[in-house]
Design a protein around this motif. Structure first.
Motif, PDB file in Angstrom:
ATOM      1  N   HIS A   1       0.833  -1.293   0.116  1.00  0.00           N
ATOM      2  CA  HIS A   1      -0.115  -0.080  -0.110  1.00  0.00           C
ATOM      3  C   HIS A   1       0.827   1.116   0.049  1.00  0.00           C
ATOM      4  N   ARG A   2       0.218   2.243  -0.696  1.00  0.00           N
ATOM      5  CA  ARG A   2       1.372   3.415  -0.719  1.00  0.00           C
ATOM      6  C   ARG A   2       0.381   4.791  -0.962  1.00  0.00           C
ATOM      7  N   SER A   3      -0.074   5.584   0.024  1.00  0.00           N
ATOM      8  CA  SER A   3      -0.903   6.702  -0.022  1.00  0.00           C
ATOM      9  C   SER A   3      -0.301   7.717   0.961  1.00  0.00           C
ATOM     10  N   MET A   4      -1.017   8.695   1.078  1.00  0.00           N
ATOM     11  CA  MET A   4      -0.395  10.010   1.682  1.00  0.00           C
ATOM     12  C   MET A   4      -0.254   9.584   3.144  1.00  0.00           C
TER      13      MET A   4
ATOM     14  N   SER B   1       1.885   3.769   4.147  1.00  0.00           N
ATOM     15  CA  SER B   1       2.601   3.196   3.120  1.00  0.00           C
ATOM     16  C   SER B   1       3.487   2.162   3.510  1.00  0.00           C
TER      17      SER B   1
ATOM     18  N   THR C   1      -8.557  -2.845  -1.419  1.00  0.00           N
ATOM     19  CA  THR C   1      -8.387  -1.466  -1.955  1.00  0.00           C
ATOM     20  C   THR C   1      -9.218  -1.345  -3.364  1.00  0.00           C
TER      21      THR C   1
ATOM     22  N   GLU D   1     -10.509   1.878  -6.420  1.00  0.00           N
ATOM     23  CA  GLU D   1     -10.020   2.927  -6.995  1.00  0.00           C
ATOM     24  C   GLU D   1     -11.187   3.407  -8.096  1.00  0.00           C
TER      25      GLU D   1
ATOM     26  N   TYR E   1     -10.167   6.946  -4.182  1.00  0.00           N
ATOM     27  CA  TYR E   1      -9.708   5.630  -3.926  1.00  0.00           C
ATOM     28  C   TYR E   1     -10.105   5.208  -2.136  1.00  0.00           C
TER      29      TYR E   1
ATOM     30  N   GLY F   1      -9.774   8.599   0.071  1.00  0.00           N
ATOM     31  CA  GLY F   1      -8.938   9.680  -0.497  1.00  0.00           C
ATOM     32  C   GLY F   1      -9.327   9.963  -1.724  1.00  0.00           C
TER      33      GLY F   1
ATOM     34  N   SER G   1      -7.798  12.233  -5.545  1.00  0.00           N
ATOM     35  CA  SER G   1      -6.546  13.113  -6.017  1.00  0.00           C
ATOM     36  C   SER G   1      -6.915  13.692  -7.296  1.00  0.00           C
TER      37      SER G   1
ATOM     38  N   ASP H   1      -4.406  16.856  -3.342  1.00  0.00           N
ATOM     39  CA  ASP H   1      -4.749  15.610  -2.861  1.00  0.00           C
ATOM     40  C   ASP H   1      -5.313  15.615  -1.410  1.00  0.00           C
TER      41      ASP H   1
ATOM     42  N   GLU I   1      -6.872  13.153   2.022  1.00  0.00           N
ATOM     43  CA  GLU I   1      -6.720  11.793   2.470  1.00  0.00           C
ATOM     44  C   GLU I   1      -7.345  11.813   3.844  1.00  0.00           C
TER      45      GLU I   1
END
Length: 436
Positions: free
Chosen positions: A133-136, A139, A154, A156, A166, A201, A203, A212, A214
């Motif tokens: 996972h990678r988001s603001m 991660s 997850t 989107e 997402y 979130g 973007s 962005d 979140e």
């Protein structure tokens, strides 16, 4: 136990080999199989000599991902393994996990990722299972032998050009130095008391402008919000200037947020009569940053100001995701009342030494206070980071990296978010081979 770990790794390798055979028999187009090998060495020198330690290991990843069959469904599978090379000094989980007997484990293997993926045209996609996972605000960390992964779902959707909405919900995670998956907890609760980590979130990007937003919720423990906007100006001589601004908040979110439930960052236990009682957090940080690029040269500067303590870690064991450009590697730099500034310079030496990149950054935090009683602690802190990366031109997929970190603090009284002096030397050798 060691035989069991080796057996698991063999199963992973054999399973991936079978997947390779299936893909070859069908059609290689859209299939992906890669081997990642990492040699890693950490040497950590603390102000308190008894905390000094060094650890080294070999990390292996075998990652397979299928195409979307029928343009709808596919899957992915990743086997991870970590093998101990050496460990000395204080035994604490770092590159390697410490066993119950107090020694660093010899190694382990696990299925780090195992997911089913779905898509509908170019409008929507989703994943169910173990995944990165990678988001603001959350991660998978890539600074150890293997990354940590999460288990859940997850999704989107992209309803408009440039717009992505997402979400994610996880109920388990696997640390980067551990063979197992665990339910979430706080520093004071039992495993599984945090029912889930949820993220929502959006973007949006339109030419030089992006924004962005979140929201993260660790159920009944902690909630966070983040809003970041950026604009990139095209300048003469093919240079550019990117201006970024953001605001992030953290706040308590229910019955699990009690005294010492976030022991590494808060000082709520310093409040008289507060032991084992409900606690609180109302942290906020704002920042502005500027990044200028001219050819091979990159210059950066940023400043952040905090009102209350902004909490980086989302659950016990989490090493956090710091969205501030002023955030440090060895400390968070997000304490109550703290003012932090950062300056950086980077250069791509490709015109002289192909594949070589270097960067230096310096962060300085002043005026940090005890998170709950200002008079009980105050501090200043700084971190100097030097990063050297070299992608070996004659060997495709081979790279080496050296990072030096020098953290200093001047603390009076009690302030858990500010650490003792530390100097780190970190070496990486990374090799990636793509079978197809």
């Amino acid at each position: 136990m060691k035989q069991k770990k080796i057996s698991l790794l063999v199963q992973v390798l054999v399973g991936s080999a079978l997947l390779s055979g299936i893909a070859t028999a069908a059609d290689l187009e859209g299939h992906s199989l890669e081997l990642k090998v990492r040699g890693i060495y950490f040497d950590r020198d603390y102000e308190t000599d008894t905390n000094d330690r060094s650890q080294s290991a070999l990390g292996l990843q075998l990652n397979y991902e299928s195409p979307y069959f029928g343009d709808i469904i596919g899957f992915g599978l990743s086997g991870y393994s970590v093998i101990k090379l050496d460990a000395s000094g204080r035994m604490t989980s770092d590159v390697l996990k410490v066993n119950s007997d107090g020694d660093a484990q010899d190694g382990f293997g696990k299925i780090g990722q195992a997911f089913i993926k779905f898509k509908y045209q170019d409008l929507a996609n989703a994943k169910l299972g173990r995944q990165l996972h990678r988001s603001m605000l959350l991660s998978s960390s890539g600074s150890r032998a293997i990354p940590n992964t999460f288990s859940g779902g997850t999704g989107e959707i992209r309803p408009l050009k440039g717009l992505s909405i997402y979400g994610a919900m996880y109920d388990e995670w696997s640390p980067r130095a551990d063979a197992h998956f665990y339910k979430f907890k706080t520093d004071k609760s039992d495993e599984g008391d945090i029912d889930y980590i949820g993220i929502l979130g959006a973007s949006y990007e339109n030419g030089p402008f992006s924004v962005d937003l979140e929201y993260l919720n660790a159920k009944n423990f902690l909630s966070k919000t983040g809003l970041v906007a950026a604009y990139t100006f095209a300048l003469p001589n093919k240079s550019s200037l990117k201006l970024t601004g953001g605001i992030h908040t953290s706040s308590d979110d229910g019955r699990l947020f009690v005294t010492a439930s976030e022991s590494a960052e808060l000082d709520d236990e310093d409040v008289p009569g507060s032991a084992n009682k409900k606690s609180d957090n109302d942290g906020q940080g704002i920042f502005i940053a500027a990044d200028w690029k001219l050819g091979n040269l990159a210059l950066g500067a940023a400043v952040s100001k905090f009102d209350g303590a902004w909490i980086e870690d989302n659950f016990a064991g989490d090493h956090g995701t710091n969205p501030f450009p002023t955030g440090g590697v060895l400390a968070d730099f997000s304490n109550r009342d703290e003012l932090v500034w950062m300056a950086s310079v980077g250069y791509d030496w490709k015109d002289f030494v192909k594949g070589l990149k270097t960067s230096v950054s310096y962060k300085k935090g002043t005026g940090a206070k005890n998170s709950h009683v200002r008079s009980r602690g105050e501090a200043d802190e700084s971190e100097l980071a030097v990063d050297v990366r070299y992608q070996v031109p004659i060997v495709k997929g081979l790279g080496v990296r050296y990072t030096s970190l020098d953290y200093r603090s001047d603390k009076t009284g009690r302030l858990d978010g500010v650490k003792e002096d530390e100097i780190d030397h970190r070496f990486y050798i990374d090799y990636t081979y793509r079978f197809f």
